[in-house]
Design a protein around this motif. Structure first.
Motif, short mmCIF file in Angstrom:
data_model
loop_
_atom_site.label_atom_id
_atom_site.label_comp_id
_atom_site.label_asym_id
_atom_site.label_seq_id
_atom_site.Cartn_x
_atom_site.Cartn_y
_atom_site.Cartn_z
N GLY A 615 -4.11 -26.08 -35.70
CA GLY A 615 -5.49 -25.54 -35.20
C GLY A 615 -6.47 -25.96 -36.22
N PHE A 616 -7.91 -25.94 -35.84
CA PHE A 616 -8.80 -26.28 -36.69
C PHE A 616 -8.99 -25.24 -37.92
CE2 PHE A 616 -10.38 -27.94 -32.70
CZ PHE A 616 -10.32 -29.50 -32.92
N GLY A 617 -8.68 -24.19 -37.65
CA GLY A 617 -8.93 -23.13 -38.67
C GLY A 617 -7.36 -23.36 -39.64
N GLY A 618 -6.47 -23.68 -38.96
CA GLY A 618 -5.40 -23.75 -39.82
C GLY A 618 -5.43 -24.92 -40.73
N GLU A 619 -6.05 -25.97 -40.20
CA GLU A 619 -6.14 -27.36 -41.18
C GLU A 619 -6.82 -26.80 -42.25
OE1 GLU A 619 -4.59 -29.88 -41.02
OE2 GLU A 619 -3.60 -29.81 -39.16
N ARG A 620 -8.09 -26.13 -42.11
CA ARG A 620 -8.76 -25.58 -43.37
C ARG A 620 -8.07 -24.75 -44.16
NH1 ARG A 620 -14.40 -24.41 -44.00
NH2 ARG A 620 -14.64 -23.77 -46.02
N LEU A 621 -7.49 -23.70 -43.64
CA LEU A 621 -6.49 -22.85 -44.60
C LEU A 621 -5.45 -23.86 -45.39
CD1 LEU A 621 -5.47 -19.74 -42.29
CD2 LEU A 621 -7.08 -19.75 -44.63
N MET A 668 -2.43 -12.12 -26.44
CA MET A 668 -1.59 -13.06 -25.58
C MET A 668 -0.62 -13.86 -26.23
SD MET A 668 -2.44 -11.95 -22.64
CE MET A 668 -1.55 -13.19 -21.74
N GLY A 669 -0.78 -13.96 -27.59
CA GLY A 669 0.30 -14.77 -28.43
C GLY A 669 -0.17 -16.25 -28.35
N HIS A 670 -1.29 -16.64 -27.92
CA HIS A 670 -1.44 -18.28 -28.11
C HIS A 670 -2.02 -18.51 -29.38
CE1 HIS A 670 -6.07 -17.47 -27.42
NE2 HIS A 670 -5.72 -16.81 -26.38
N SER A 671 -2.51 -17.58 -30.21
CA SER A 671 -3.15 -18.14 -31.22
C SER A 671 -3.14 -16.86 -32.40
CB SER A 671 -4.73 -18.40 -31.07
OG SER A 671 -4.90 -19.29 -30.25
N TYR A 672 -3.69 -17.32 -33.58
CA TYR A 672 -4.13 -16.67 -34.70
C TYR A 672 -5.55 -16.58 -35.08
CZ TYR A 672 0.69 -14.83 -35.31
OH TYR A 672 1.89 -14.37 -35.44
N CYS A 673 -6.33 -15.88 -35.44
CA CYS A 673 -7.80 -16.03 -35.44
C CYS A 673 -8.20 -15.57 -37.12
CB CYS A 673 -8.72 -15.06 -34.74
SG CYS A 673 -10.30 -15.13 -34.99
N THR A 713 -10.44 -21.47 -25.10
CA THR A 713 -11.63 -20.99 -25.76
C THR A 713 -11.27 -21.01 -27.14
OG1 THR A 713 -12.76 -19.76 -23.98
CG2 THR A 713 -13.38 -19.24 -26.15
N CYS A 714 -10.08 -20.40 -27.48
CA CYS A 714 -9.65 -20.42 -28.77
C CYS A 714 -9.24 -21.75 -29.42
CB CYS A 714 -8.72 -19.29 -28.94
SG CYS A 714 -9.25 -17.62 -28.88
N SER A 715 -8.66 -22.38 -28.52
CA SER A 715 -8.16 -23.83 -29.01
C SER A 715 -9.43 -24.71 -29.67
CB SER A 715 -7.70 -24.49 -27.68
OG SER A 715 -7.21 -26.03 -28.00
N SER A 716 -10.54 -24.55 -29.06
CA SER A 716 -11.64 -25.42 -29.67
C SER A 716 -12.19 -24.74 -30.62
CB SER A 716 -12.64 -25.79 -28.48
OG SER A 716 -13.10 -24.72 -28.07
N PHE A 723 0.70 -21.14 -35.67
CA PHE A 723 1.74 -21.31 -36.14
C PHE A 723 2.77 -21.60 -35.30
CE2 PHE A 723 -0.17 -18.25 -39.33
CZ PHE A 723 0.26 -18.84 -40.48
N THR A 724 3.99 -22.00 -35.59
CA THR A 724 5.14 -22.54 -34.67
C THR A 724 5.63 -21.40 -33.63
OG1 THR A 724 6.86 -21.28 -36.26
CG2 THR A 724 6.38 -23.66 -36.67
N GLU A 725 5.48 -20.17 -33.99
CA GLU A 725 5.60 -19.11 -32.66
C GLU A 725 4.81 -19.03 -31.69
OE1 GLU A 725 3.52 -16.42 -35.90
OE2 GLU A 725 5.07 -18.12 -35.99
#
Length: 788
Positions: A615-621, A668-673, A713-716, A723-725
């Motif tokens: 994810g974009f936020g994950g790459e930043r982290l 829904m389990g699709h992301s972390y924010c 929406t969250c994907s972008s 995470f892998t889960e």
């Protein structure tokens, strides 16, 4: 050492304790009798709302071998001190307590002080000074209660008198077997029960009993392992604090005790009993040990299965068994019992069987009719143990997790405590123990409503027979006149062992305690998707919006913080309001602490290369964590002359790194924010942009809006973390969208095909193309989460 009369000008002869007590006003908290009695039944809360609101303080406690009791004429001065200590401790003017049960703990601590003082040969409280205070604290620190009074020495001396024929053991017959009553032995050597003697003293007694072919009976044996001393005999600071507080409180009410005043001020130079206890207590128990997320989630997952999946079948078997037992009334009891069990089990087929029914009670053991402690678990659990022990324990776990209530508040749940709002939403009426000391309504999910319903049905006979409202009030299945004591600490561990909670990394089992309930919701909130095998927990959390409970915790505390700041300017704010706000803020603090532990846990794994971030936020982290690793290595190089450890250095940096950041799971389990309340973060949050595009107002937003946080929406979003889960959600969604595109037509097929394509792109970018951190922390280390 000078006598009390010479050294203390305020000292007065003891006189007759009854003369002093008879002049006291009758207290409202004394249920019956008078303060002249040697057993006080006290009640400080509404017994209609709180279970076990009434407690009894007995003053005829043993102090020395014999036993010599506090009520012995030679201890008239100390008996008066004990009664005045309890009386003024609950008073409005001088008191430090307002709850009956805690007052009992305080008075027991005073008894311990007297027992120690007598063992040291000190005549009265007025003779205690700095040297004796230091002896008391040092003895506590070295060996806990055993350091104060040598119970092992007393026990061996008593057993020597038995061997010499001077004493006889308290043996009673039960049937044909002879039993030794251990509590009676403890009284004979000057103690109340097993909690006041060392393991060595108890072992010496058990050895003597076994050598004589005796069984033993010990009703007072403590069940809550979290309340015991450490293995070296040292006490936790929580058990030590009341013992040290006695010194402070005796000094504070010395003007109420002219017969024997405590003139020594142990805290003249500042400090507090709790600070002293923290310094002296076992370092392993300075605070409630942090419950491991893996073990907690496993326990909650299996409890959910019992409530949602297995409970209906268990209740059907119970109903069938009772009906069959009544129909076989012409037979003997043993024949009726056996025939009823056979008939009930022969046609029973549970709805949930096979490998997926993990933690289930099947197959029930038709020959096991006793409690868990009498069950051969290799042959399966019996109906009685499943219905009266394991199922109520599962219900208690579910209620605690999704209502954020304490154990004493759960024990005080009443029939009819579940109500419905205008829209059908469930509200739980609970006793608020720490602050309001009254009932309150809190929002709860439907699974809590189901757990309450189970307990209401199981307790219906007991409640009607005993005319009490408590839903944890149970009776034996076939004997309505036999009360079943539901001991939550023990049943919690029985349930954990039955479902085989995973062991800790060191191969030991985690000891669950009701005191850990307050962290259960926060743990499930953050860790619900991490372990894919916990399907009951993750599925439930997807269908139930945990933000309802989260908002109840965080908004109550947030609003309380604002109000508290204003109320500090208003002298009239009540102590109850302050305690209520403080308790809400503690709940919020617990939630934040678990969140920080979760972030540290996940970021640590990424920094070590054990996990990847997408994810974009994950790459930043990931970039920030890479810099954190390099910073730690540079610091170690600079400090290497002082032997600085890389693990310790990175640990310190990571603790500060996680504190200001957020990492929240999407329901829904699709992301972390990772979006915080910072204006810069909010300005680019995709969910808020979506709300604004739909005509919503975002000017007052303080965080992301989950109502607009759809998967695409969250994907972008620049705050999106994968995470892998999260991969399972996207795989399932792409499969569903592809199926819809293939079977539908027109606009629906076009939209589904576009979604499937976008989903595949997301999977490629966030999972397949991601790489672990380039320069990982190579040490195999464990973060000390308690420093968070």
């Amino acid at each position: 050492m000078p006598s009390a009369r010479d050294a203390h000008p305020n000292w007065q002869p003891p006189g007759q304790p009854d003369d002093v007590l008879a002049r006291l006003p009758h207290p409202v908290w004394l249920v019956n009798g008078s303060v002249l009695d040697n057993a006080w039944t006290i009640r400080t809360d509404d017994h209609r709302l709180k279970r076990s609101a009434t407690v009894t303080i007995r003053f005829d406690v043993p102090l020395a071998p014999g036993p010599v009791l506090l009520t012995d004429p030679s201890f008239g001065r100390d008996l008066l001190t004990a009664k005045l200590y309890a009386y003024w401790g609950l008073s409005a003017s001088d008191g430090w307590r307002s709850e009956a049960l805690v007052t009992l703990i305080d008075v027991n601590a005073l008894f311990t002080l007297v027992r120690w003082r007598v063992s040291r040969g000190v005549a009265c409280m007025a003779d205690l000074g700095r040297e004796w205070y230091e002896d008391f604290c040092q003895s506590l620190q070295r060996r806990g209660l055993e350091g104060l009074v040598d119970s092992e020495g007393r026990m061996r001396a008593y057993l020597a008198e038995i061997d010499a024929g001077y004493e006889e053991l308290p043996v009673r017959l039960k049937g044909r077997k002879r039993f030794l009553y251990l509590d009676e032995v403890y009284r004979r050597i000057g103690f109340v029960n097993s909690r006041q003697v060392s393991d060595e003293a108890r072992l010496a007694l058990l050895t003597a009993a076994r050598s004589r072919g005796l069984g033993f009976f010990e009703p007072s044996r403590a069940l809550d392992e979290s309340d015991q001393a450490e293995g070296d005999g040292r006490l936790s600071c929580m058990r030590m604090a009341p013992l040290i507080a006695v010194w402070e409180r005796l000094y504070s009410v010395r003007h109420r005790m002219p017969h024997d005043p405590m003139e020594f001020d142990a805290f003249e130079g500042g400090g507090s009993p709790f600070r002293v206890a923290v310094a002296l207590g076992s370092p392993l128990s300075g605070r409630t040990k942090t419950i491991p997320a893996e073990q907690a989630c496993f326990l909650i997952d299996r409890a959910l299965r019992w409530v949602l999946l297995y409970s209906e079948d268990l209740e059907k078997v119970l109903t069938s068994f009772k009906n069959n037992f009544r129909s076989f009334s012409r037979y003997s009891y043993e024949t009726r019992l056996s025939a009823s069990l056979d008939a009930s089990f022969s046609g029973f087929f549970p709805r949930h069987l096979g490998p997926a029914a993990v933690g289930a009670p099947w197959p029930l053991n038709s020959t096991a009719i006793g409690p868990m402690r009498m069950t051969n678990r290799q042959k399966g659990v019996g109906l009685r143990a499943a219905i009266l022990e394991l199922l109520p324990a599962a219900a208690a776990i579910v209620i605690a997790t999704f209502s954020a209530r304490r154990s004493e508040e759960i024990a005080s749940l009443r029939a009819g405590c579940l109500t419905r709002g205008e829209d059908g939403e469930a509200w739980l009426g609970t006793w608020i123990a720490k602050t309001k000391r009254d009932s309150d309504l809190i929002p709860v999910p439907e699974v809590v409503a189901k757990a309450v319903g189970i307990l209401e049905r199981l307790s219906s006979v007991a409640r009607e027979r005993e005319a009490v409202p408590w839903i944890f009030n149970l009776t034996e299945i076939l004997r309505d006149d036999r009360h079943v004591k539901f001991d939550l600490p023990r049943k919690l561990m029985d349930f954990a062992r039955f479902i085989h909670v995973p062991l800790l990394a060191n191969g030991t089992e985690w000891v669950f305690s009701p005191h850990q309930f307050r962290r259960f919701f926060a743990i499930t909130y953050y860790y619900r998707f991490r372990n894919p095998s916990l399907t009951a927990l993750s599925d439930f959390m997807r269908h139930h919006d945990p933000d309802m409970t989260r908002r109840y915790i965080t908004e109550a505390a947030g609003g309380g913080l604002i109000r508290m700041a204003e109320e500090r300017r208003i002298a009239a704010v009540s102590s109850t309001d302050r305690r209520t706000l403080a308790e809400k803020q503690r709940a919020f603090s617990d939630f934040q602490e678990v969140g920080a532990e979760f972030r540290a846990d996940r970021y640590k794994a990424v920094a070590c290369g054990r996990e990847t971030l997408g994810g974009f936020g994950g790459e930043r982290l990931k970039t920030e964590l890479q810099e954190l690793v390099r910073q730690a290595k540079r610091m170690v190089e600079v400090r290497s002359a002082r032997g600085t450890d890389l693990e310790q250095t990175f640990d310190e940096l990571l603790i500060e790194f996680v504190k200001p950041r957020r990492l929240e799971p999407n329901g829904m389990g699709h992301s972390y924010c990772k979006c915080s309340g910072d204006h810069g973060d909010l300005a680019v949050a995709a969910c808020l942009n979506a709300r604004q595009a739909a005509g919503g107002d975002v000017t007052g937003a303080s965080g992301p809006d989950h109502a607009y946080a759809a998967d695409m929406t969250c994907s972008s979003c620049p705050h999106n973390v994968q995470f892998t889960e999260n991969r399972a959600y996207w795989d399932d969604q792409v499969t569903a969208d592809e199926a819809t595109a293939a079977s539908a037509s027109g606009l629906l097929a076009t939209v589904a095909a576009a979604r499937a394509k976008a989903g595949r792109c997301h999977i490629q970018r966030c999972f397949l193309d991601v790489r672990p951190i380039v320069d990982p922390l190579t040490l195999d280390w464990t973060l000390d989460a308690e420093s968070l």
